[in-house]
Design a protein around this motif. Structure first.
Motif, PDB file in Angstrom:
ATOM      1  N   PHE B  49       2.657  30.558 -24.643  1.00  0.00           N
ATOM      2  CA  PHE B  49       1.898  31.493 -23.850  1.00  0.00           C
ATOM      3  C   PHE B  49       1.416  32.709 -24.192  1.00  0.00           C
ATOM      4  O   PHE B  49       1.949  33.365 -24.961  1.00  0.00           O
ATOM      5  CB  PHE B  49       3.016  31.612 -22.620  1.00  0.00           C
ATOM      6  N   GLN B  50       0.122  32.716 -24.232  1.00  0.00           N
ATOM      7  CA  GLN B  50      -0.566  34.160 -23.986  1.00  0.00           C
ATOM      8  C   GLN B  50      -0.686  34.578 -22.947  1.00  0.00           C
ATOM      9  O   GLN B  50      -1.657  34.186 -22.208  1.00  0.00           O
ATOM     10  CB  GLN B  50      -1.999  33.905 -25.047  1.00  0.00           C
ATOM     11  N   ASN B  51      -0.005  35.857 -22.697  1.00  0.00           N
ATOM     12  CA  ASN B  51      -0.361  36.472 -21.128  1.00  0.00           C
ATOM     13  C   ASN B  51       0.572  35.151 -20.067  1.00  0.00           C
ATOM     14  O   ASN B  51       1.461  34.707 -20.463  1.00  0.00           O
ATOM     15  CB  ASN B  51      -1.376  36.762 -20.896  1.00  0.00           C
ATOM     16  N   ASN B  52      -0.389  34.924 -19.110  1.00  0.00           N
ATOM     17  CA  ASN B  52       0.082  33.635 -18.425  1.00  0.00           C
ATOM     18  C   ASN B  52      -0.440  32.352 -18.480  1.00  0.00           C
ATOM     19  O   ASN B  52      -0.655  31.544 -17.605  1.00  0.00           O
ATOM     20  CB  ASN B  52       0.002  34.028 -16.885  1.00  0.00           C
ATOM     21  N   GLY B  53      -1.354  32.293 -19.733  1.00  0.00           N
ATOM     22  CA  GLY B  53      -2.073  30.982 -20.223  1.00  0.00           C
ATOM     23  C   GLY B  53      -1.587  30.324 -21.284  1.00  0.00           C
ATOM     24  O   GLY B  53      -0.774  30.909 -22.193  1.00  0.00           O
ATOM     25  N   VAL B  54      -1.374  29.048 -21.255  1.00  0.00           N
ATOM     26  CA  VAL B  54      -0.838  28.232 -22.197  1.00  0.00           C
ATOM     27  C   VAL B  54      -1.657  28.025 -23.374  1.00  0.00           C
ATOM     28  O   VAL B  54      -2.896  27.674 -23.175  1.00  0.00           O
ATOM     29  CB  VAL B  54      -0.556  26.846 -21.506  1.00  0.00           C
ATOM     30  N   VAL B  55      -1.180  28.482 -24.617  1.00  0.00           N
ATOM     31  CA  VAL B  55      -1.959  28.292 -25.797  1.00  0.00           C
ATOM     32  C   VAL B  55      -1.667  26.833 -26.381  1.00  0.00           C
ATOM     33  O   VAL B  55      -2.693  26.137 -27.109  1.00  0.00           O
ATOM     34  CB  VAL B  55      -1.476  29.427 -26.681  1.00  0.00           C
ATOM     35  N   ASP B  56      -0.495  26.628 -26.428  1.00  0.00           N
ATOM     36  CA  ASP B  56      -0.080  25.171 -27.173  1.00  0.00           C
ATOM     37  C   ASP B  56       1.149  24.597 -26.586  1.00  0.00           C
ATOM     38  O   ASP B  56       2.235  25.412 -26.253  1.00  0.00           O
ATOM     39  CB  ASP B  56       0.359  25.463 -28.636  1.00  0.00           C
ATOM     40  N   ASP B  57       0.967  23.537 -26.088  1.00  0.00           N
ATOM     41  CA  ASP B  57       2.099  22.646 -25.239  1.00  0.00           C
ATOM     42  C   ASP B  57       2.072  21.363 -25.902  1.00  0.00           C
ATOM     43  O   ASP B  57       2.429  20.153 -25.103  1.00  0.00           O
ATOM     44  CB  ASP B  57       1.940  22.709 -23.832  1.00  0.00           C
ATOM     45  N   SER B  58       1.453  21.038 -26.999  1.00  0.00           N
ATOM     46  CA  SER B  58       1.173  19.717 -27.651  1.00  0.00           C
ATOM     47  C   SER B  58       2.564  19.032 -27.876  1.00  0.00           C
ATOM     48  O   SER B  58       2.647  17.799 -27.763  1.00  0.00           O
ATOM     49  CB  SER B  58       0.433  19.918 -29.026  1.00  0.00           C
ATOM     50  N   GLN B  59       3.708  19.616 -28.050  1.00  0.00           N
ATOM     51  CA  GLN B  59       4.872  19.092 -28.242  1.00  0.00           C
ATOM     52  C   GLN B  59       5.969  19.007 -26.991  1.00  0.00           C
ATOM     53  O   GLN B  59       7.130  18.593 -27.203  1.00  0.00           O
ATOM     54  CB  GLN B  59       5.540  19.666 -29.593  1.00  0.00           C
TER      55      GLN B  59
END
Lengths: 115, 116
Positions: B49-59
């Motif tokens: 997460f960057q603040n409350n946004g998802v940056v990477d959830d690929s795995q």
């Protein structure tokens, strides 16, 4: 994809002696960073030492130093004057340059320190 | 300065049950990571997460795992339903805002999950 390989599952060293942990990595990036993290039993992982790929000089932190061979994609950790408190899992890790990049870990090397 | 806080430290559940882990990062740290560490393996990133946004959830196995970070501070990782192979230590880590590649990740002590 970047990969990090630690080929030594376990290592042992006598107190006050020197030990070297091996790590190799694979990347096509030119801007990246390498790390060694220490994970004592049931305790949190902490940073031991880091190396910027653009720096030719090997990083040192007190008794810990690295041998960074960029062309060979090798990044070994040398622990001098080993102490009982050095016993832990050691993880080599890679991170691509940039603010939002993740840390990719190797499988770890368990270091035992004997009297 | 307080470190990264995680709870619970240990959890034992039966397969197909649900479980939730909580993480409170270091104050002011904008980036939060959840890693899964299976015994004998290195940590693997589940979500960033960057603040409350998802940056990477690929795995992240999205059919059973979910994570949220409301208000950009603490975060919850949920598993429902759990499988035997989910037995692992779940590590939370954080870094300050604007941390470049050399920046250090600060880890919590982890939450150890055993699925029976």
């Amino acid at each position: 994809a970047q990969t990090v390989t630690q080929s030594q599952p376990e290592m042992s060293v006598q107190e006050a002696e020197t030990v070297t942990l091996s790590c190799t990595y694979d990347t096509s990036e030119s801007d990246y960073y390498l790390f060694w993290y220490k994970q004592p039993p049931s305790r949190q992982m902490i940073l031991v030492i880091r190396q910027e790929a653009y720096k030719q000089q090997n990083a040192t932190e007190n008794r810990f130093s690295v041998n960074f061979q960029k062309a060979a994609k090798s990044f070994s950790l040398k622990i001098s004057d080993s102490q009982l408190g050095d016993a832990a899992m050691y993880f080599c890790a890679y991170r691509k340059g940039g603010t939002a990049s993740k840390l990719t870990f190797g499988t770890g090397t368990r270091l035992q320190v004997t009297l | 300065e307080a470190g990264v806080a995680q709870s619970p430290r240990y959890k034992i559940i039966e397969k197909r049950q649900s479980v939730a882990f909580w993480c409170n990062p270091i104050s002011g740290h904008a980036t939060l990571y959840w890693y899964q560490q299976i015994l004998g393996q290195g940590p693997k990133l589940l979500i960033q997460f960057q603040n409350n946004g998802v940056v990477d959830d690929s795995q992240l196995p999205k059919d059973r795992f979910s994570a949220e970070r409301l208000k950009g501070v603490d975060s919850t990782l949920k598993i429902q339903p759990a499988k035997l192979e989910d037995s692992a230590v779940y590590l939370c880590a954080s870094t300050p805002s604007g941390t470049w590649g050399a920046g250090e990740l600060f880890f919590g002590e982890g939450s150890r999950l055993t699925v029976l």
